[in-house]
Scaffold this active site. Sequence first.
Site, PDB file in Angstrom:
ATOM      1  NE  ARG A   1     -16.531   9.209  -7.956  1.00  0.00           N
ATOM      2  CZ  ARG A   1     -17.553   8.867  -8.713  1.00  0.00           C
ATOM      3  NH1 ARG A   1     -18.751   8.781  -8.194  1.00  0.00           N
ATOM      4  NH2 ARG A   1     -17.368   8.627  -9.993  1.00  0.00           N
TER       5      ARG A   1
ATOM      6  N   GLY B   1     -16.534   5.897 -14.827  1.00  0.00           N
ATOM      7  CA  GLY B   1     -16.303   5.211 -13.561  1.00  0.00           C
ATOM      8  C   GLY B   1     -15.748   3.816 -13.760  1.00  0.00           C
TER       9      GLY B   1
END
Length: 371
Positions: free
Chosen positions: A42, A324
């Site tokens: 990320r 996720g």
Amino acid sequence: MSRVPTLEDLGDVSGKRVLVRTDFNVPMEGADDARIITDDFRIRAALPTIEWLTSRGAHVVCASHLGRPKGAPVAKYSMAPIRARLAELAPGVELLENLRFNAGEEANSPEFVASLVKNIDMYVNDAFGAAHRAHASIVGPPQTLPSAAGRLLQREVEVLGGLREKPKRPFIAVLGGAKVSDKLGVIESLLQVVDSLVIGGGMCFTFLAAQGYPVGASICELDQIATCKKLLDSGKSIHLPEDLVGLDANGNFATFGLRLPEGAKGLDIGPGTAAAFSDVIMDARTVFWNGPMGMFEDERFAAGTRTVAEAVAATKAFTIVGGGDSAAALAQFKLDDEVDHVSTGGGASLELLELGDLPGLAALRGAPNVR
Ligand code: ADP
Ligand code: MG
């Protein structure tokens, strides 16, 4: 829907201090005061936006949440390890402390917004995974600052927005995972957009209960059974499991039909179901997948998710994976390069598909540089 502004809409950024709302909610492990990042994906994903700004002379100040600290500082959720990694990847870029250390973030308090925009000239939102929440760092800065979507957010809007407008049909959504009530809420609207729904994971048990099957000790939301009945009666195409895998009342691995004995827990779709779901995916031209088909973290219950992931990787359809855990499952099977788009937001991707808009996008469209 008018256009969401992009980086180009900021004008000259040289010498400007730009607040970039990133999603640095990275997986970590280790002692509370010595946390270690286990995957910096990320942070690296934010680099195109950060570098676009810094290469044009802007000074970038990043801000993110991490975990759920509930409005007060806790060592476990300190941004320090992330700040150290960011310094290696993007030297000179600042990172504020965890936004959720201040209760004003989730409450969207004007005082907290004022503290965020102090000494800041422009705002960029690149945190798709948080864009469905009307939190201070998402909806506050665009009220006063020239604003734009970063590259990650821009791509999410293009892909998921495009799905709502002109998907190649058949367009199917494959849903699973554990957040049953969250996701049941969007199914009704999803059914307006898709040609059929494929349902596995924890969510399938509420549907099976609605059909009168005993679900044993599986996750099931009793207060949603009526909603599921209504959806099943709507005449729309909904694919449910035909066999299941899980643990019997003694905790031993077992295969079941659709009737779970008392105390038994369904933890994956069965092989027949996985094959049937895979056929539906292969015949589709657009596939949106959110939520694992079972408790894939345990190898005994990973087969259903693996078969579905393999079909999503192999189908000629345009494929989007959101969530996720679904993305983690794909990566675990080394199939993440085989899908067209891996969305960075689970709840946000479902909500954008459902409603066609998010609070964070509406805020950007209302910013002073695009009004
Ligand atoms: P995503 O992050 O992709 O949106 P969720 O967070 O909703 O997905 O759900 C992921 C979790 O769901 C995984 O940890 C998985 O173990 C769990 N899960 C899937 N199926 C079941 C099931 N039948 N029973 C219990 N947990 C399940
Ligand atoms: Mg999840």
